[in-house]
Motif scaffolding. Structure first.
Motif, PDB file in Angstrom:
ATOM      1  N   GLU A   1      -2.636 -50.763 -23.416  1.00 58.73           N
ATOM      2  CA  GLU A   1      -1.320 -51.158 -23.918  1.00 58.73           C
ATOM      3  C   GLU A   1      -0.220 -50.291 -23.322  1.00 58.73           C
ATOM      4  OE1 GLU A   1       1.045 -51.293 -28.189  1.00 58.73           O
ATOM      5  OE2 GLU A   1      -1.131 -51.582 -28.182  1.00 58.73           O
ATOM      6  N   LEU A   2      -0.491 -48.992 -23.207  1.00 55.91           N
ATOM      7  CA  LEU A   2       0.485 -48.082 -22.614  1.00 55.91           C
ATOM      8  C   LEU A   2       0.753 -48.429 -21.153  1.00 55.91           C
ATOM      9  CD1 LEU A   2       2.224 -45.502 -22.738  1.00 55.91           C
ATOM     10  CD2 LEU A   2       0.156 -44.192 -22.177  1.00 55.91           C
TER      11      LEU A   2
ATOM     12  N   HIS B   1       0.491 -44.207 -31.986  1.00 52.04           N
ATOM     13  CA  HIS B   1      -0.657 -44.324 -31.090  1.00 52.04           C
ATOM     14  C   HIS B   1      -0.695 -45.703 -30.463  1.00 52.04           C
ATOM     15  CE1 HIS B   1      -4.646 -44.360 -29.405  1.00 52.04           C
ATOM     16  NE2 HIS B   1      -4.937 -45.428 -30.131  1.00 52.04           N
ATOM     17  N   ARG B   2      -0.904 -45.728 -29.146  1.00 56.53           N
ATOM     18  CA  ARG B   2      -1.180 -46.959 -28.411  1.00 56.53           C
ATOM     19  C   ARG B   2      -2.396 -46.715 -27.532  1.00 56.53           C
ATOM     20  NH1 ARG B   2       4.465 -47.297 -28.454  1.00 56.53           N
ATOM     21  NH2 ARG B   2       5.210 -49.309 -29.227  1.00 56.53           N
TER      22      ARG B   2
ATOM     23  N   SER C   1      -3.041 -50.065 -32.682  1.00 58.92           N
ATOM     24  CA  SER C   1      -1.733 -49.431 -32.516  1.00 58.92           C
ATOM     25  C   SER C   1      -1.179 -49.142 -33.903  1.00 58.92           C
ATOM     26  CB  SER C   1      -0.776 -50.356 -31.760  1.00 58.92           C
ATOM     27  OG  SER C   1      -1.256 -50.642 -30.469  1.00 58.92           O
TER      28      SER C   1
END
Length: 227
Positions: free
Chosen positions: A193-194, A188-189, A168
């Motif tokens: 995680e999102l 950015h993930r 991330s």
């Protein structure tokens, strides 16, 4: 971290050049995903409000309105809202602190904005708080598996995925030839995680969509607040 209201400096360019007269993301399948996942207002409830989180210049206002919803926008950038206010009612606010009372809106969207929000998990918690029980939240954004500082789009026929997807991070390394991310940066993930951020916010994931080529460049999800 992203600079506060990073889009203020490029709002006019975004409106006239990047987006132009209409959305700018049709080829990614954004319009189709929004129609499918948000859908029309339930029968007998026309003009129910739909909160557009990170509404920007209001590029998707007409589409939301065509589905029978009454769009209301929130964005941090005064420059972007200067263009949006001609299209829908707006308020300038941080998406992590929405000026909306608890349980008051039946629907909300976040379209092509989650990478602009380092605190997106907090944004999802705020959206869940503002949603009425049974309310729907539609997320549409760049595909975390194929878009990021790790993705090389130099060859239009194939995307080269380099190391870095699992991390991330905030970056200004441009993902495309459109000249946006090198101006405002992006968070950015990775996909797990999102998706966990939706679950941690208490939202129930229901449906998904992808769009774009040669690899999917758009990922979308519909989630709902439990009744």
């Amino acid at each position: 971290m992203a600079p506060v209201a990073a889009y203020d400096e490029i709002a006019d360019w975004y409106e006239t050049t990047f987006v132009g007269e209409r959305g700018g993301n049709t080829s990614l399948g954004v319009d189709d995903a929004l129609r499918d996942l948000l859908g029309p207002v339930p029968s007998g409830r026309r003009d129910d409000p739909c909160l557009l989180v990170g509404c920007g210049t209001g590029a998707y206002t007409d589409l939301v309105r065509d589905l029978g919803w009454s769009p209301v926008g929130v964005d941090l950038s005064a420059g972007m809202l200067r263009h949006a206010m001609a299209r829908l009612p707006v308020a300038r606010a941080d998406a992590e602190r929405l000026p909306i009372r608890d349980g008051s809106v039946p629907a909300a969207t976040a379209v092509m904005v989650h990478t602009d929000m380092p605190g997106y998990p907090a944004v999802l918690r705020e959206a869940a708080r503002a949603l009425a029980p049974g309310g729907v939240f539609v997320h549409i954004g760049v595909h975390p598996c194929f878009c990021g500082g790790f993705a090389d789009f130099a060859d239009p026929r194939a995307v080269v995925i380099r190391p870095g997807y699992r991390d991330s991070y905030w970056t200004k390394q441009s993902w495309t030839n459109q000249g946006l991310r090198d101006k405002v940066g992006a968070m950015h993930r990775p996909l797990p995680e999102l998706l966990h951020a939706f679950l941690d916010a208490g939202l129930v994931l229901e449906r998904f969509a992808e769009g774009g080529s040669p690899t999917p460049t758009m990922f979308a999800a519909r989630a709902r607040k439990p009744r």
